[in-house]
Design a protein around this motif. Sequence first.
Motif, short mmCIF file in Angstrom:
data_model
loop_
_atom_site.label_atom_id
_atom_site.label_comp_id
_atom_site.label_asym_id
_atom_site.label_seq_id
_atom_site.Cartn_x
_atom_site.Cartn_y
_atom_site.Cartn_z
N ASP A 34 -32.81 -55.11 -19.18
CA ASP A 34 -34.01 -54.59 -18.53
C ASP A 34 -33.59 -53.38 -17.69
OD1 ASP A 34 -36.30 -54.03 -17.11
OD2 ASP A 34 -36.59 -56.08 -16.38
N THR A 35 -34.01 -52.20 -18.09
CA THR A 35 -33.56 -50.97 -17.46
C THR A 35 -34.31 -50.61 -16.18
OG1 THR A 35 -35.06 -49.65 -18.82
CG2 THR A 35 -32.82 -50.02 -19.67
N ARG A 36 -35.34 -51.39 -15.81
CA ARG A 36 -36.08 -51.07 -14.59
C ARG A 36 -35.14 -51.00 -13.38
NH1 ARG A 36 -40.77 -55.40 -14.95
NH2 ARG A 36 -39.06 -56.45 -15.98
N GLY A 37 -35.24 -49.91 -12.63
CA GLY A 37 -34.41 -49.75 -11.45
C GLY A 37 -33.08 -49.06 -11.73
N TYR A 38 -32.82 -48.73 -12.99
CA TYR A 38 -31.56 -48.07 -13.35
C TYR A 38 -31.85 -46.66 -13.83
CZ TYR A 38 -29.20 -52.58 -13.21
OH TYR A 38 -28.68 -53.77 -12.80
N LYS A 39 -30.88 -45.78 -13.61
CA LYS A 39 -30.97 -44.40 -14.07
C LYS A 39 -29.56 -43.89 -14.34
CE LYS A 39 -32.69 -39.88 -12.72
NZ LYS A 39 -33.33 -39.09 -11.68
N GLY A 40 -29.41 -43.13 -15.40
CA GLY A 40 -28.10 -42.58 -15.74
C GLY A 40 -27.24 -43.58 -16.51
N LYS A 41 -25.94 -43.39 -16.41
CA LYS A 41 -25.00 -44.26 -17.13
C LYS A 41 -24.93 -45.63 -16.47
CE LYS A 41 -22.23 -40.63 -19.08
NZ LYS A 41 -20.91 -40.15 -19.42
N VAL A 42 -25.03 -46.66 -17.30
CA VAL A 42 -25.01 -48.03 -16.81
C VAL A 42 -24.03 -48.83 -17.66
CG1 VAL A 42 -26.39 -50.11 -16.43
CG2 VAL A 42 -27.44 -47.87 -16.17
N GLN A 43 -23.33 -49.75 -17.02
CA GLN A 43 -22.41 -50.63 -17.72
C GLN A 43 -22.68 -52.07 -17.29
OE1 GLN A 43 -17.97 -50.76 -16.96
NE2 GLN A 43 -18.02 -49.51 -18.81
N GLN A 44 -22.89 -52.94 -18.25
CA GLN A 44 -23.10 -54.36 -18.00
C GLN A 44 -22.09 -55.14 -18.84
OE1 GLN A 44 -25.14 -55.53 -15.70
NE2 GLN A 44 -26.01 -53.53 -15.26
N HIS A 45 -21.91 -56.42 -18.49
CA HIS A 45 -20.92 -57.23 -19.20
C HIS A 45 -21.51 -58.55 -19.66
CE1 HIS A 45 -17.83 -54.42 -17.92
NE2 HIS A 45 -18.38 -54.48 -16.71
N LEU A 46 -20.93 -59.07 -20.74
CA LEU A 46 -21.30 -60.36 -21.30
C LEU A 46 -20.01 -61.12 -21.53
CD1 LEU A 46 -23.72 -61.96 -22.73
CD2 LEU A 46 -22.81 -61.00 -24.83
N TRP A 47 -19.92 -62.33 -20.97
CA TRP A 47 -18.73 -63.17 -21.12
C TRP A 47 -19.09 -64.40 -21.93
CZ3 TRP A 47 -20.02 -61.22 -16.22
CH2 TRP A 47 -19.17 -60.23 -15.73
N ILE A 48 -18.33 -64.67 -22.98
CA ILE A 48 -18.56 -65.84 -23.82
C ILE A 48 -17.36 -66.76 -23.67
CG2 ILE A 48 -18.92 -66.67 -26.17
CD1 ILE A 48 -20.19 -63.94 -26.78
N TYR A 49 -17.62 -67.98 -23.19
CA TYR A 49 -16.57 -68.99 -23.00
C TYR A 49 -16.58 -69.92 -24.21
CZ TYR A 49 -16.67 -67.29 -18.22
OH TYR A 49 -16.62 -66.49 -17.11
N THR A 50 -15.40 -70.12 -24.81
CA THR A 50 -15.30 -70.93 -26.02
C THR A 50 -14.28 -72.05 -25.85
OG1 THR A 50 -13.46 -69.76 -27.10
CG2 THR A 50 -15.66 -68.78 -27.33
N ASP A 51 -14.21 -72.90 -26.87
CA ASP A 51 -13.21 -73.98 -26.86
C ASP A 51 -11.92 -73.57 -27.57
OD1 ASP A 51 -14.06 -73.97 -29.49
OD2 ASP A 51 -14.42 -76.13 -29.59
N SER A 52 -11.77 -72.30 -27.89
CA SER A 52 -10.58 -71.79 -28.57
C SER A 52 -9.40 -71.69 -27.61
CB SER A 52 -10.86 -70.40 -29.16
OG SER A 52 -9.67 -69.78 -29.59
N LYS A 53 -8.25 -72.16 -28.04
CA LYS A 53 -7.03 -72.02 -27.21
C LYS A 53 -6.56 -70.58 -27.19
CE LYS A 53 -5.58 -76.74 -27.93
NZ LYS A 53 -4.66 -77.65 -28.56
N ASP A 54 -6.78 -69.85 -28.29
CA ASP A 54 -6.34 -68.47 -28.39
C ASP A 54 -7.30 -67.49 -27.71
OD1 ASP A 54 -4.07 -69.19 -29.89
OD2 ASP A 54 -5.23 -69.16 -31.75
N PHE A 55 -8.60 -67.79 -27.76
CA PHE A 55 -9.61 -66.90 -27.20
C PHE A 55 -10.63 -67.70 -26.38
CE2 PHE A 55 -8.15 -64.93 -31.15
CZ PHE A 55 -7.71 -63.71 -30.67
N LEU A 91 -12.00 -66.91 -23.63
CA LEU A 91 -12.98 -66.01 -23.02
C LEU A 91 -13.03 -64.72 -23.82
CD1 LEU A 91 -14.90 -65.14 -20.72
CD2 LEU A 91 -12.87 -64.38 -19.47
N ILE A 92 -14.24 -64.35 -24.24
CA ILE A 92 -14.45 -63.10 -24.97
C ILE A 92 -15.39 -62.26 -24.12
CG2 ILE A 92 -15.28 -62.04 -27.10
CD1 ILE A 92 -14.78 -64.87 -28.40
N LYS A 93 -14.98 -61.03 -23.81
CA LYS A 93 -15.77 -60.15 -22.95
C LYS A 93 -16.31 -58.97 -23.75
CE LYS A 93 -15.45 -57.18 -18.89
NZ LYS A 93 -14.56 -56.60 -17.88
N PHE A 94 -17.61 -58.74 -23.61
CA PHE A 94 -18.25 -57.59 -24.23
C PHE A 94 -18.73 -56.66 -23.12
CE2 PHE A 94 -18.77 -60.84 -27.45
CZ PHE A 94 -18.48 -60.16 -28.62
#
Length: 72
Positions: free
Chosen positions: A38-59, A61-64
């Motif tokens: 939701d871009t309301r209240g934002y202007k210009g370049k914006v960066q957000q993050h998404l973290w996915i927690y899994t049951d994988s021993k190798d991965f 946490l996956i961050k986007f």
Amino acid sequence: SKNLNIKKVDTSCGCTTSDLSSTTVAGNSSIPIEVKFDTRGYKGKVQQHLWIYTDSKDFPLIKFTIEAEVIE
């Protein structure tokens, strides 16, 4: 080749939401993850993050990083 179970999905703020079609990913396959920003209240370049927690021993946490240029 093993199933991957998604335990939790977090976002960097309430303006970013995600929706999973499933919390289990079969071995050697993928699932879509819909992410909305939701871009309301934002202007210009914006960066957000998404973290996915899994049951994988190798991965356990996956961050986007989502980058956008918000134009009025």
